[in-house]
Design a protein around this motif. Sequence first.
Motif, PDB file in Angstrom:
ATOM      1  N   CYS A   1     -35.331  20.433  46.659  1.00  0.00           N
ATOM      2  CA  CYS A   1     -35.768  21.727  46.129  1.00  0.00           C
ATOM      3  C   CYS A   1     -37.200  21.610  45.625  1.00  0.00           C
TER       4      CYS A   1
ATOM      5  N   GLU B   1     -37.337  18.086  44.034  1.00  0.00           N
ATOM      6  CA  GLU B   1     -36.161  17.651  43.272  1.00  0.00           C
ATOM      7  C   GLU B   1     -34.961  17.518  44.205  1.00  0.00           C
TER       8      GLU B   1
ATOM      9  N   PHE C   1     -31.242  17.599  45.384  1.00  0.00           N
ATOM     10  CA  PHE C   1     -30.073  18.327  44.900  1.00  0.00           C
ATOM     11  C   PHE C   1     -28.827  17.669  45.472  1.00  0.00           C
TER      12      PHE C   1
ATOM     13  N   ALA D   1     -29.082  26.250  38.566  1.00  0.00           N
ATOM     14  CA  ALA D   1     -29.246  24.841  38.199  1.00  0.00           C
ATOM     15  C   ALA D   1     -30.467  24.676  37.305  1.00  0.00           C
TER      16      ALA D   1
ATOM     17  N   PHE E   1     -23.130  17.926  41.437  1.00  0.00           N
ATOM     18  CA  PHE E   1     -23.241  19.269  40.870  1.00  0.00           C
ATOM     19  C   PHE E   1     -21.885  19.968  40.876  1.00  0.00           C
TER      20      PHE E   1
ATOM     21  N   SER F   1     -33.479  21.513  35.843  1.00  0.00           N
ATOM     22  CA  SER F   1     -34.037  20.166  35.913  1.00  0.00           C
ATOM     23  C   SER F   1     -35.006  19.992  34.751  1.00  0.00           C
TER      24      SER F   1
END
Length: 232
Positions: free
Chosen positions: A165, A178, A180, A51, A185, A53
């Motif tokens: 996260c 962050e 999630f 992932a 997702f 960010s």
Amino acid sequence: MGKSYWQKAILLLAAAHPTIAMKEFALLSIGQRNAKLFRFRDSLFGTDIEAHSQCPTCAEKVEFQLNSQVICDPNVAVWDGGERKIDIDHHQIICRPPSSHDLEAISPYLEVEDDEGAAYELIKSCVFQWLIDGVYTPIESMPITLIERVSDDIKNMDPHSEIICRLACPECEHSWGEPFDIASFLWREIENKAQIILSEVQLLARAFGWWEGDILSLSDVRRKYYIEQLHE
């Protein structure tokens, strides 16, 4: 208008379990719902997650890797949605965990960024009794400070309802938490996979004159093999 994350979650679970009514998924606790989504993703893409960010300080792109079995441990029991008692100082609160159905009800508040109004409505939906030293008290008069503490306790009792996260920016070294969202997702992953498959179908159909159904019946490995042959 695009679908909200809770709508995406319900649609994904309905696709994974076609014999179960969608309304059943809407009533799952958020932790239960997320755990099921992680296991669904495991079956489609495996347990490794890549992932990215953006650093809130310098806007640098931050890439990170996760393991679904770590951030959503399948061996950790989740709240089944039944009533539980929370004791905070002189307060006794009987409540249940929020569900996607509850999130739908507070969406008008979230759309106008009325976080306090959303918190009040969510607690009113999930709290059945509020007692102060054993005396019943109207839930509508619960102060926001107590609501925040109840919300924190509910999150702690409903594992996986919120996945955070811990990230650090390699550029400016800023660190932050962050959230999630597995529903959004996984939705994007499936959309991307669908686009890739459609492109492969178009390419093979043009090259060999095959029917779409025949191409889709091929495994990923076989489709990629035929595509590689076209580029040789």
